[in-house]
Write an enzyme that holds these catalytic residues in place. Structure first.
Site, PDB file in Angstrom:
ATOM      1  N   ARG A 103       8.956 -29.355  -9.637  1.00 35.13           N
ATOM      2  CA  ARG A 103       7.749 -28.408  -9.823  1.00 35.13           C
ATOM      3  C   ARG A 103       7.069 -29.073 -10.691  1.00 35.13           C
ATOM      4  O   ARG A 103       6.914 -30.005 -11.378  1.00 35.13           O
ATOM      5  CB  ARG A 103       8.062 -27.187 -10.730  1.00 35.13           C
ATOM      6  CG  ARG A 103       9.649 -26.646 -10.614  1.00 35.13           C
ATOM      7  CD  ARG A 103       9.548 -25.878  -8.960  1.00 35.13           C
ATOM      8  NE  ARG A 103       8.448 -24.581  -9.487  1.00 35.13           N
ATOM      9  CZ  ARG A 103       9.255 -23.722  -9.716  1.00 35.13           C
ATOM     10  NH1 ARG A 103      10.563 -23.306 -10.130  1.00 35.13           N
ATOM     11  NH2 ARG A 103       8.319 -22.079  -9.981  1.00 35.13           N
ATOM     12  N   PRO A 159       6.796  -6.629 -25.839  1.00 30.62           N
ATOM     13  CA  PRO A 159       8.024  -6.982 -26.543  1.00 30.62           C
ATOM     14  C   PRO A 159       8.715  -8.082 -25.291  1.00 30.62           C
ATOM     15  O   PRO A 159       9.112  -7.699 -24.984  1.00 30.62           O
ATOM     16  CB  PRO A 159       8.927  -5.916 -26.319  1.00 30.62           C
ATOM     17  CG  PRO A 159       7.606  -4.636 -25.768  1.00 30.62           C
ATOM     18  CD  PRO A 159       6.723  -5.715 -26.202  1.00 30.62           C
ATOM     19  N   GLU A 160       8.429  -8.662 -26.461  1.00 32.63           N
ATOM     20  CA  GLU A 160       9.368 -10.083 -26.009  1.00 32.63           C
ATOM     21  C   GLU A 160      10.612 -10.021 -26.527  1.00 32.63           C
ATOM     22  O   GLU A 160      11.163  -8.934 -27.443  1.00 32.63           O
ATOM     23  CB  GLU A 160       8.626 -11.503 -26.230  1.00 32.63           C
ATOM     24  CG  GLU A 160       6.481 -11.196 -25.550  1.00 32.63           C
ATOM     25  CD  GLU A 160       6.738 -12.467 -25.727  1.00 32.63           C
ATOM     26  OE1 GLU A 160       7.545 -14.038 -26.161  1.00 32.63           O
ATOM     27  OE2 GLU A 160       4.825 -12.908 -26.023  1.00 32.63           O
TER      28      GLU A 160
END
Length: 271
Positions: free
Chosen positions: A152, A2-3
């Site tokens: 990043r 489940p996203e």
DNA sequence: ATGTCCACCTGCTGGC
DNA sequence: TGCCAGCAGGTGGACA
């Protein structure tokens, strides 16, 4: 499973069953999932009336008139079954309404959990405190990603999976969104220019909206609460399609890192 | 702080 | 038929 789309579909499926209903009984079939159930879950929920449902990132919210909110997370294999025709050994929490409807939280792998939180303190609930913007709202922008990615060196895919950067994305929809935006999954986040991040934000919104419209992605055990399957898996462009053709004709590739698979098209997603 | 890997748990699939 | 390795949607803790 489940996203964000699957949790959204779950919440929408539970709403007509629970909203406005008094909870007649709450049964825990075991003491814990990933974490112990709150010891007083039964007392605090039984007799309460559900005032509404909601979602934050991949967490479902069931609000009650007792100023408590039941927070649930479905982990990898969790789902709610509504009025199940027969019991299943992985139905761990059963909620019955005064109208006789039943919602069963089923989770074979037990990576999910439930918690009970004061509704007025939800924003300060530790799991929510650092979560990033909802991707379907105004708060997610290319500028937000640009700032979050600044400096990043980690792959953009890893950064998008970090719930502090954006809320609700998981392995499937990150792979799909990166493909739609034509960005290579291993591209360092800090080296993506703003216009490409605009494309990425559009792709994230588009893929999530399309998945919700299709009822989510059914894999293995996922289904909507009423048992209907989610059909978005038929629309996957790269996820789960290793060795099959991308829309451009090239072959979809798969790479496993840290126990997870990344799917991408080496032609469409070059940079 | 950042990036990477692994454990948590069950079930299913494919290869031998 | 059986067994075993590998894989699966998420998260957070342990490392370097």
């Amino acid at each position: 499973m489940p996203e964000l789309p699957e949790v959204e579909i779950t919440v929408r499926g539970l709403a007509p069953v629970l909203e406005g209903q008094r909870l007649a009984s709450v049964v825990m079939r075991r003491a814990d999932l990933r974490y112990p159930f709150p010891a007083d879950l039964g007392q605090r929920l039984t007799g309460a009336t559900v005032t509404g449902l909601g979602r934050r990132a991949k967490y479902g919210l069931i609000h009650t008139d007792r100023e408590d909110t039941l927070v649930f997370h479905l982990g990898m294999s969790g789902r709610w079954r509504v009025d199940p025709s027969e019991a299943d050994k992985h139905d761990h929490l059963l909620i019955e309404t005064g109208a006789g409807r039943v919602a069963a939280l089923n989770d074979p792998r037990r990576f999910g959990f439930v918690d009970l939180v004061r509704t007025d303190a939800l924003a300060a609930y530790p799991p929510f405190a650092a979560i990033g913007p909802e991707p379907l709202g105004e708060a997610l922008s290319a500028r937000h990603l640009y700032d979050a990615f600044d400096g990043r060196s980690a792959p953009v895919k890893a950064l998008l999976l970090d719930q502090r950067v954006v809320a609700g994305l998981g392995n499937i929809y990150v792979c799909e969104a990166l493909h739609m935006a034509r960005i290579a999954p291993n591209r360092a986040g800090g080296r993506i220019a703003l216009p490409r991040l605009e494309r990425l934000v559009d792709a994230i919104r588009d893929v999530l909206a399309a998945a919700i419209a299709a009822g989510g992605s059914t894999i293995r055990d996922y289904a909507q609460p009423d048992g209907e399957l989610g059909y978005f898996a038929k629309q996957w462009r790269v996820y789960g399609r290793e060795g099959q053709p991308c829309g451009c004709g090239a072959t979809v590739k798969r790479r496993a890192e840290g126990g997870r698979s990344t799917f991408w098209c080496p032609v469409c997603q070059r940079g």
